[in-house]
Design a protein around this motif. Sequence first.
Motif, PDB file in Angstrom:
ATOM      1  N   ALA A 146      -4.399   2.356   5.317  1.00 29.57           N
ATOM      2  CA  ALA A 146      -5.849   2.314   5.111  1.00 29.57           C
ATOM      3  C   ALA A 146      -6.415   0.941   5.444  1.00 29.57           C
ATOM      4  O   ALA A 146      -7.495   0.813   6.035  1.00 29.57           O
ATOM      5  CB  ALA A 146      -6.178   2.690   3.665  1.00 29.57           C
ATOM      6  N   GLU A 190      -9.258  -0.034   8.181  1.00 29.38           N
ATOM      7  CA  GLU A 190     -10.469  -0.808   7.896  1.00 29.38           C
ATOM      8  C   GLU A 190     -10.649  -1.940   8.900  1.00 29.38           C
ATOM      9  O   GLU A 190     -11.763  -2.206   9.367  1.00 29.38           O
ATOM     10  CB  GLU A 190     -10.402  -1.374   6.477  1.00 29.38           C
ATOM     11  CG  GLU A 190     -11.630  -2.196   6.112  1.00 29.38           C
ATOM     12  CD  GLU A 190     -11.430  -3.083   4.907  1.00 29.38           C
ATOM     13  OE1 GLU A 190     -12.390  -3.777   4.514  1.00 29.38           O
ATOM     14  OE2 GLU A 190     -10.309  -3.112   4.370  1.00 29.38           O
ATOM     15  N   TRP A 211     -10.990   7.050  16.827  1.00 33.11           N
ATOM     16  CA  TRP A 211     -10.416   7.681  15.635  1.00 33.11           C
ATOM     17  C   TRP A 211      -8.977   8.127  15.917  1.00 33.11           C
ATOM     18  O   TRP A 211      -8.089   7.954  15.069  1.00 33.11           O
ATOM     19  CB  TRP A 211     -11.257   8.895  15.219  1.00 33.11           C
ATOM     20  CG  TRP A 211     -12.533   8.560  14.518  1.00 33.11           C
ATOM     21  CD1 TRP A 211     -13.659   7.977  15.052  1.00 33.11           C
ATOM     22  CD2 TRP A 211     -12.815   8.789  13.130  1.00 33.11           C
ATOM     23  NE1 TRP A 211     -14.621   7.843  14.093  1.00 33.11           N
ATOM     24  CE2 TRP A 211     -14.150   8.331  12.905  1.00 33.11           C
ATOM     25  CE3 TRP A 211     -12.109   9.347  12.083  1.00 33.11           C
ATOM     26  CZ2 TRP A 211     -14.764   8.413  11.651  1.00 33.11           C
ATOM     27  CZ3 TRP A 211     -12.708   9.440  10.830  1.00 33.11           C
ATOM     28  CH2 TRP A 211     -14.012   8.962  10.622  1.00 33.11           C
ATOM     29  N   GLU A 214     -16.277   1.943  12.776  1.00 25.18           N
ATOM     30  CA  GLU A 214     -16.964   1.580  11.550  1.00 25.18           C
ATOM     31  C   GLU A 214     -17.030   2.721  10.530  1.00 25.18           C
ATOM     32  O   GLU A 214     -16.807   2.485   9.335  1.00 25.18           O
ATOM     33  CB  GLU A 214     -18.372   1.063  11.868  1.00 25.18           C
ATOM     34  CG  GLU A 214     -19.142   0.586  10.647  1.00 25.18           C
ATOM     35  CD  GLU A 214     -18.386  -0.478   9.852  1.00 25.18           C
ATOM     36  OE1 GLU A 214     -18.535  -0.490   8.608  1.00 25.18           O
ATOM     37  OE2 GLU A 214     -17.660  -1.273  10.465  1.00 25.18           O
ATOM     38  N   PRO A 215     -17.330   3.975  10.925  1.00 25.54           N
ATOM     39  CA  PRO A 215     -17.343   5.036   9.906  1.00 25.54           C
ATOM     40  C   PRO A 215     -15.992   5.199   9.200  1.00 25.54           C
ATOM     41  O   PRO A 215     -15.937   5.405   7.983  1.00 25.54           O
ATOM     42  CB  PRO A 215     -17.707   6.291  10.714  1.00 25.54           C
ATOM     43  CG  PRO A 215     -18.433   5.783  11.904  1.00 25.54           C
ATOM     44  CD  PRO A 215     -17.782   4.484  12.241  1.00 25.54           C
ATOM     45  N   LEU A 216     -14.910   5.096   9.955  1.00 23.69           N
ATOM     46  CA  LEU A 216     -13.577   5.175   9.356  1.00 23.69           C
ATOM     47  C   LEU A 216     -13.300   3.943   8.495  1.00 23.69           C
ATOM     48  O   LEU A 216     -12.714   4.034   7.409  1.00 23.69           O
ATOM     49  CB  LEU A 216     -12.524   5.308  10.455  1.00 23.69           C
ATOM     50  CG  LEU A 216     -11.054   5.370  10.000  1.00 23.69           C
ATOM     51  CD1 LEU A 216     -10.821   6.570   9.100  1.00 23.69           C
ATOM     52  CD2 LEU A 216     -10.127   5.409  11.202  1.00 23.69           C
ATOM     53  N   ARG A 273     -15.418   2.149   6.840  1.00 27.29           N
ATOM     54  CA  ARG A 273     -16.160   2.219   5.571  1.00 27.29           C
ATOM     55  C   ARG A 273     -15.397   3.027   4.531  1.00 27.29           C
ATOM     56  O   ARG A 273     -15.365   2.671   3.345  1.00 27.29           O
ATOM     57  CB  ARG A 273     -17.546   2.823   5.808  1.00 27.29           C
ATOM     58  CG  ARG A 273     -18.532   1.872   6.450  1.00 27.29           C
ATOM     59  CD  ARG A 273     -19.961   2.372   6.270  1.00 27.29           C
ATOM     60  NE  ARG A 273     -20.166   3.678   6.886  1.00 27.29           N
ATOM     61  CZ  ARG A 273     -20.587   3.852   8.134  1.00 27.29           C
ATOM     62  NH1 ARG A 273     -20.860   2.795   8.891  1.00 27.29           N
ATOM     63  NH2 ARG A 273     -20.753   5.072   8.631  1.00 27.29           N
ATOM     64  N   SER A 274     -14.787   4.120   4.955  1.00 27.43           N
ATOM     65  CA  SER A 274     -14.007   4.927   4.005  1.00 27.43           C
ATOM     66  C   SER A 274     -12.709   4.226   3.615  1.00 27.43           C
ATOM     67  O   SER A 274     -12.341   4.184   2.435  1.00 27.43           O
ATOM     68  CB  SER A 274     -13.691   6.288   4.634  1.00 27.43           C
ATOM     69  OG  SER A 274     -14.866   6.996   4.932  1.00 27.43           O
ATOM     70  N   ALA A 275     -12.022   3.648   4.609  1.00 28.67           N
ATOM     71  CA  ALA A 275     -10.741   2.986   4.337  1.00 28.67           C
ATOM     72  C   ALA A 275     -10.908   1.788   3.425  1.00 28.67           C
ATOM     73  O   ALA A 275      -9.995   1.428   2.682  1.00 28.67           O
ATOM     74  CB  ALA A 275     -10.097   2.563   5.651  1.00 28.67           C
ATOM     75  N   ARG A 276     -12.099   1.162   3.448  1.00 30.03           N
ATOM     76  CA  ARG A 276     -12.364  -0.029   2.629  1.00 30.03           C
ATOM     77  C   ARG A 276     -12.192   0.264   1.146  1.00 30.03           C
ATOM     78  O   ARG A 276     -11.917  -0.653   0.360  1.00 30.03           O
ATOM     79  CB  ARG A 276     -13.768  -0.526   2.943  1.00 30.03           C
ATOM     80  CG  ARG A 276     -14.141  -1.864   2.334  1.00 30.03           C
ATOM     81  CD  ARG A 276     -15.457  -2.344   2.895  1.00 30.03           C
ATOM     82  NE  ARG A 276     -15.356  -2.535   4.333  1.00 30.03           N
ATOM     83  CZ  ARG A 276     -16.242  -2.063   5.214  1.00 30.03           C
ATOM     84  NH1 ARG A 276     -17.275  -1.342   4.799  1.00 30.03           N
ATOM     85  NH2 ARG A 276     -16.095  -2.303   6.500  1.00 30.03           N
ATOM     86  N   TRP A 277     -12.369   1.524   0.771  1.00 31.46           N
ATOM     87  CA  TRP A 277     -12.231   1.900  -0.641  1.00 31.46           C
ATOM     88  C   TRP A 277     -10.879   2.532  -0.934  1.00 31.46           C
ATOM     89  O   TRP A 277     -10.454   2.578  -2.096  1.00 31.46           O
ATOM     90  CB  TRP A 277     -13.347   2.878  -1.023  1.00 31.46           C
ATOM     91  CG  TRP A 277     -14.704   2.308  -0.812  1.00 31.46           C
ATOM     92  CD1 TRP A 277     -15.516   2.495   0.269  1.00 31.46           C
ATOM     93  CD2 TRP A 277     -15.411   1.416  -1.683  1.00 31.46           C
ATOM     94  NE1 TRP A 277     -16.680   1.798   0.129  1.00 31.46           N
ATOM     95  CE2 TRP A 277     -16.649   1.128  -1.067  1.00 31.46           C
ATOM     96  CE3 TRP A 277     -15.121   0.850  -2.917  1.00 31.46           C
ATOM     97  CZ2 TRP A 277     -17.584   0.281  -1.649  1.00 31.46           C
ATOM     98  CZ3 TRP A 277     -16.060   0.006  -3.502  1.00 31.46           C
ATOM     99  CH2 TRP A 277     -17.267  -0.264  -2.874  1.00 31.46           C
ATOM    100  N   ILE A 278     -10.192   3.012   0.093  1.00 28.64           N
ATOM    101  CA  ILE A 278      -8.925   3.713  -0.133  1.00 28.64           C
ATOM    102  C   ILE A 278      -7.806   2.761  -0.514  1.00 28.64           C
ATOM    103  O   ILE A 278      -7.066   2.988  -1.470  1.00 28.64           O
ATOM    104  CB  ILE A 278      -8.538   4.528   1.124  1.00 28.64           C
ATOM    105  CG1 ILE A 278      -9.542   5.664   1.338  1.00 28.64           C
ATOM    106  CG2 ILE A 278      -7.125   5.090   0.979  1.00 28.64           C
ATOM    107  CD1 ILE A 278      -9.311   6.446   2.616  1.00 28.64           C
TER     108      ILE A 278
END
Length: 556
Positions: free
Chosen positions: A520, A524, A267, A529-531, A533-538
């Motif tokens: 973002a 991605e 991260w 992976e947790p980051l 998943r969020s960046a995939r939508w940002i």
Amino acid sequence: MEQLLDLYGFVSVLLQVAELVARTTLLGGVAFWLLVGLPLAPLMPPSDAARLRALARWAVVVSACGGIAATLTASGLGIAALAATLDASPALLLGADFIVAAGLSLLAQAVLLALALPRGVPGPARQAALGLGALALLGAVTAGSHAIAREEGRTMLLAATGLHQAGASFWLGGLPGLLGALRLTPASARLVGRRYSWLAAFGVGLILLGVGGFWLGYIGEAEAVYGTAYGAMAATKLVLLVLLLALGAGNFLLLHRLQAKPDGLAWVRRFVEAEMAMGLAVLAVAASLTSVPPAADLPDDRVTWAEITERFTPAWPRFSSPSHEDLAIPSLQAELDSEWQQRQAAQRPQAYTPGEGLLPPRNAQDIAWSEYNHHWAGVMVLLVALAALLDATGRVPLARHWPLVFLGLAGFILLRSDPEAWPLGEIGLVESLRDPEVVQHKLAALLVVGFAIAEWWVRLSRDRRGQRPSRLRFVFPSAMLAGGVLLLAHTHAISNQKEALLVELSHLPLAVLAVVGGCARFAELRGPEPLARSARWIWPGALALIGLLLILYREA
């Protein structure tokens, strides 16, 4: 030579960006070497200590070489422009103040390069020389800033400039060294990260002190923030600074309080990469600010809040285009060419100033043409964003072809962005490239084609099992970042032209969103992976906002 002068403003700002980035990383590299690398090396395993010393040394070498090249190029271009406008020998201009300041900067950078080239651990004398060389470079930079030209408050502004540059160097300039150090063993990486985080926090404090001085000396009142180009760019810089602080705070927590997080260092690496990208955007804004007078020097003809409210009140988009023949320049081309040449000859000052040119004549049809272009471009960008969001769900296979929509956008830009130039207008392609705006539009079209094809290939190949991820996947986020930075790094009209500023106010949010979206998308792609998943939508969300802003764009 006339073509050089036409493009000088745009090229000079790009060189300013390169010079500022190199200088900041050079000063930051010296600080990282002296205050992080050398003190921590004895506390690490020998292999990590050797890698850290080599990393710090090469950071200084590379940034010094880049800074020398950028300073030489920028100074040479400035001399050429002055020699052309003054009809003087370049040798006569060597005593100009900006050349003297550049010479001092070159000397300091050359000294730092010479001190960094020898291998081995620097002794006390060499360390002291590195520190003194960095201080000399900081002094040369400060001497060539806006502050030296002020008659009132000069001491305060010189101090603010020095603090601001030093703070940026401690924080942003050391990020490349930190990113490299995060590849050491986890224990060593955390050791470096924690030490650097305190150095960065100190740099933030220096930056904020500098901001206070700039507010008092260059802006002074709230009306100047939204009423002048300098104030608008300074506000944009502050927005980016807040985003940087959020990333920096996340890194601080990960390094000092959340060390038990299994993927914490991954991260941190992603956040550091995002900090570097946004730091580049901040430095691009800073370089752009050098092309416009401080807001305090432009008390008249500012854009009022009522004018901003009226311009940015949403209205129904324009989806019908006026005829090309009704535009001001095509309908009066011969007359305008003659008048333009006469006015330029009569009004050109003895010393050329980037951004001084007169705005070309426009009528209501020109405004309608520009709004039509922006609105349809916004529709296409919004379609891309919505398709990318559908693709992120993994439930709509057809949505993976969303990059192809960008090819339509590229053709649209190429065809309609400059109606007076090729392919619609009478001005040929080569001749039209004297205009920086035309150059930017043509480059933008090529950039869109490049990243659209690259991203489509990535989408087509991502389902092939056993295949290594292609480096082409980084083209699209790199293009987003480049577009945002180029939109921030531009020249301004020297006079306080309201129409130009109102247009600029609508473009600055687009630049910030492009930088955020690019960061973002990188997150991605690179995980964890947790980051991701969020960046995939940002980043599709940032694209959608860009599309909406373009659809709501107005010029009247």
